[in-house]
Design a protein around this motif. Structure first.
Motif, PDB file in Angstrom:
ATOM      1  N   PRO A 142       0.247  -1.555   0.205  1.00 54.11           N
ATOM      2  CA  PRO A 142       0.011   0.195  -0.162  1.00 54.11           C
ATOM      3  C   PRO A 142       1.159   1.968  -0.373  1.00 54.11           C
ATOM      4  CG  PRO A 142      -0.515  -1.104   2.005  1.00 54.11           C
ATOM      5  CD  PRO A 142       0.479  -1.998   1.186  1.00 54.11           C
ATOM      6  N   GLU A 143       0.238   2.774  -0.545  1.00 50.54           N
ATOM      7  CA  GLU A 143       1.399   3.540  -0.579  1.00 50.54           C
ATOM      8  C   GLU A 143       0.429   4.846   0.576  1.00 50.54           C
ATOM      9  OE1 GLU A 143       2.911   4.436  -2.995  1.00 50.54           O
ATOM     10  OE2 GLU A 143       3.439   2.974  -3.963  1.00 50.54           O
ATOM     11  N   ASP A 144       1.895   5.178   1.107  1.00 50.18           N
ATOM     12  CA  ASP A 144       0.984   6.375   1.831  1.00 50.18           C
ATOM     13  C   ASP A 144       0.439   5.523   3.372  1.00 50.18           C
ATOM     14  OD1 ASP A 144       1.700   8.027   0.033  1.00 50.18           O
ATOM     15  OD2 ASP A 144      -0.124   8.173  -0.570  1.00 50.18           O
ATOM     16  N   ASP A 145       1.171   4.889   3.404  1.00 49.33           N
ATOM     17  CA  ASP A 145       0.258   3.722   4.640  1.00 49.33           C
ATOM     18  C   ASP A 145       1.350   4.666   6.244  1.00 49.33           C
ATOM     19  OD1 ASP A 145       0.070   1.682   7.173  1.00 49.33           O
ATOM     20  OD2 ASP A 145       0.811  -0.026   5.158  1.00 49.33           O
ATOM     21  N   THR A 146       0.496   4.710   6.778  1.00 51.87           N
ATOM     22  CA  THR A 146       0.733   5.579   8.109  1.00 51.87           C
ATOM     23  C   THR A 146       0.913   4.998   9.058  1.00 51.87           C
ATOM     24  OG1 THR A 146      -1.912   6.439   8.279  1.00 51.87           O
ATOM     25  CG2 THR A 146      -0.767   7.759   6.894  1.00 51.87           C
TER      26      THR A 146
ATOM     27  N   PRO B 176       2.148   2.277  11.966  1.00 57.77           N
ATOM     28  CA  PRO B 176       4.096   2.476  12.381  1.00 57.77           C
ATOM     29  C   PRO B 176       4.490   1.392  11.437  1.00 57.77           C
ATOM     30  CG  PRO B 176       2.000   2.124  14.369  1.00 57.77           C
ATOM     31  CD  PRO B 176       1.290   1.967  12.440  1.00 57.77           C
ATOM     32  N   TRP B 177       5.695   1.002  11.492  1.00 56.45           N
ATOM     33  CA  TRP B 177       7.092   0.446  10.678  1.00 56.45           C
ATOM     34  C   TRP B 177       6.706  -1.056  11.269  1.00 56.45           C
ATOM     35  CZ3 TRP B 177      10.592  -2.188  12.057  1.00 56.45           C
ATOM     36  CH2 TRP B 177      11.351  -2.433  13.781  1.00 56.45           C
ATOM     37  N   VAL B 178       6.343  -1.134  12.216  1.00 54.43           N
ATOM     38  CA  VAL B 178       6.385  -2.845  12.681  1.00 54.43           C
ATOM     39  C   VAL B 178       5.197  -3.697  12.367  1.00 54.43           C
ATOM     40  CG1 VAL B 178       6.279  -3.864  14.840  1.00 54.43           C
ATOM     41  CG2 VAL B 178       7.250  -2.593  14.772  1.00 54.43           C
ATOM     42  N   GLU B 179       4.384  -2.755  12.386  1.00 55.60           N
ATOM     43  CA  GLU B 179       2.854  -2.908  11.821  1.00 55.60           C
ATOM     44  C   GLU B 179       2.284  -3.122   9.632  1.00 55.60           C
ATOM     45  OE1 GLU B 179      -0.868  -0.684  12.327  1.00 55.60           O
ATOM     46  OE2 GLU B 179      -0.300  -0.791  14.490  1.00 55.60           O
ATOM     47  N   GLN B 180       3.206  -2.430   9.195  1.00 55.61           N
ATOM     48  CA  GLN B 180       3.547  -2.415   7.803  1.00 55.61           C
ATOM     49  C   GLN B 180       4.096  -3.590   7.765  1.00 55.61           C
ATOM     50  OE1 GLN B 180       4.567   1.459   5.609  1.00 55.61           O
ATOM     51  NE2 GLN B 180       3.907   2.325   8.012  1.00 55.61           N
ATOM     52  N   LEU B 181       5.214  -3.747   7.955  1.00 54.74           N
ATOM     53  CA  LEU B 181       6.404  -5.051   8.059  1.00 54.74           C
ATOM     54  C   LEU B 181       5.793  -6.333   8.489  1.00 54.74           C
ATOM     55  CD1 LEU B 181      10.259  -3.542   8.080  1.00 54.74           C
ATOM     56  CD2 LEU B 181       8.744  -3.526   6.710  1.00 54.74           C
ATOM     57  N   HIS B 182       4.749  -6.791   9.434  1.00 53.46           N
ATOM     58  CA  HIS B 182       4.552  -7.412   9.918  1.00 53.46           C
ATOM     59  C   HIS B 182       3.663  -7.920   9.082  1.00 53.46           C
ATOM     60  CE1 HIS B 182       1.338  -9.707  12.193  1.00 53.46           C
ATOM     61  NE2 HIS B 182       2.645 -10.050  13.211  1.00 53.46           N
ATOM     62  N   GLU B 183       2.556  -6.767   8.477  1.00 52.53           N
ATOM     63  CA  GLU B 183       1.390  -7.748   6.960  1.00 52.53           C
ATOM     64  C   GLU B 183       1.994  -7.504   5.893  1.00 52.53           C
ATOM     65  OE1 GLU B 183      -1.694  -8.448   5.089  1.00 52.53           O
ATOM     66  OE2 GLU B 183      -1.092  -7.333   7.453  1.00 52.53           O
TER      67      GLU B 183
END
Length: 223
Positions: A76-80, A82-89
């Motif tokens: 996803p672009e412009d994902d706001t 936290p970085w941990v949640e982004q990398l977990h997903e």
């Protein structure tokens, strides 16, 4: 898009996307051992020389298939978040994509996933880490750590059968471990049931992923 000559002398439209789709279907239906460029050409209803206009051989084709599967991971672009949640997903999504294509998961270890989709995935993960305050060294380290873990875990999973919790295969492994002589392997026999018990490999995967991200958190520079 190029044109290929079919076996009956007709003209078939051919491009790398169609080759990849057909190769994925053939690979997962018959397995890597039975797969060949000749069988792929037959499935595409073309003559073999037409295929080599698009891919030079099996190695290049397998790289294409890996990149095709990596393209299934949403970024996803412009994902706001936290970085941990982004990398977990991303870790979960990459595992899902590999489990959906178990033959490709077996191909990945030892190969550089640097096709267009692989490069996009790498740049995205590193970008998430850099924006979170990691320097270039740790951002690159974090990318490799995440990829090595997910790919290695998925490759091991798929070696047991399609899907993360293949019941028959897990039951077979559990029985084998339980029947080991306890005087020779006391510790392994003691945990035999827990190695294959539910919650299954998804739960174990998430535990490991969380551990990796927690470790990265501890390395993150404070501001």
């Amino acid at each position: 898009m190029a044109l290929g000559l079919s076996d009956d002398g007709g003209v078939t439209r051919l491009d790398r996307a169609r080759i990849a789709r057909t190769a994925l279907e053939l690979l997962e239906a018959e397995g890597a051992d039975a797969f060949s460029m000749r069988r792929l050409a037959t499935a595409l209803q073309i003559k073999s020389p037409s295929l080599y206009w698009h891919v030079r051989g099996k190695d290049e084709l397998f790289d294409l298939l890996i990149d095709t599967v990596l393209g299934e991971v949403p970024l996803p672009e412009d994902d706001t978040r936290p970085w941990v949640e982004q990398l977990h997903e991303i870790g979960l999504a990459l595992r899902r994509a590999l489990l959906a294509h178990p033959q490709v998961a077996q191909l990945m270890p030892g190969r550089l996933a640097f096709g267009p989709n692989g490069l996009r995935l790498a740049d995205h993960i590193i970008g998430v880490l850099r924006r979170a305050g990691f320097d270039e060294r740790l951002a690159g380290y974090g990318y490799l750590l995440l990829m090595f873990y997910v790919v290695g875990f998925a490759a091991q999973e798929t070696a047991f059968g399609k899907g993360p919790d293949n019941p028959a295969r897990l039951a077979e492994i559990s029985g084998f471990l339980s029947d080991l002589p306890s005087d020779r392997y006391p510790n392994l026999v003691a945990v035999a049931d827990t190695l294959t018990a539910r919650p299954g490999l998804t739960n174990r995967f998430e535990r490991g992923l969380t551990g990796i991200l927690t470790g990265l958190t501890q390395d993150r520079p404070t501001t």
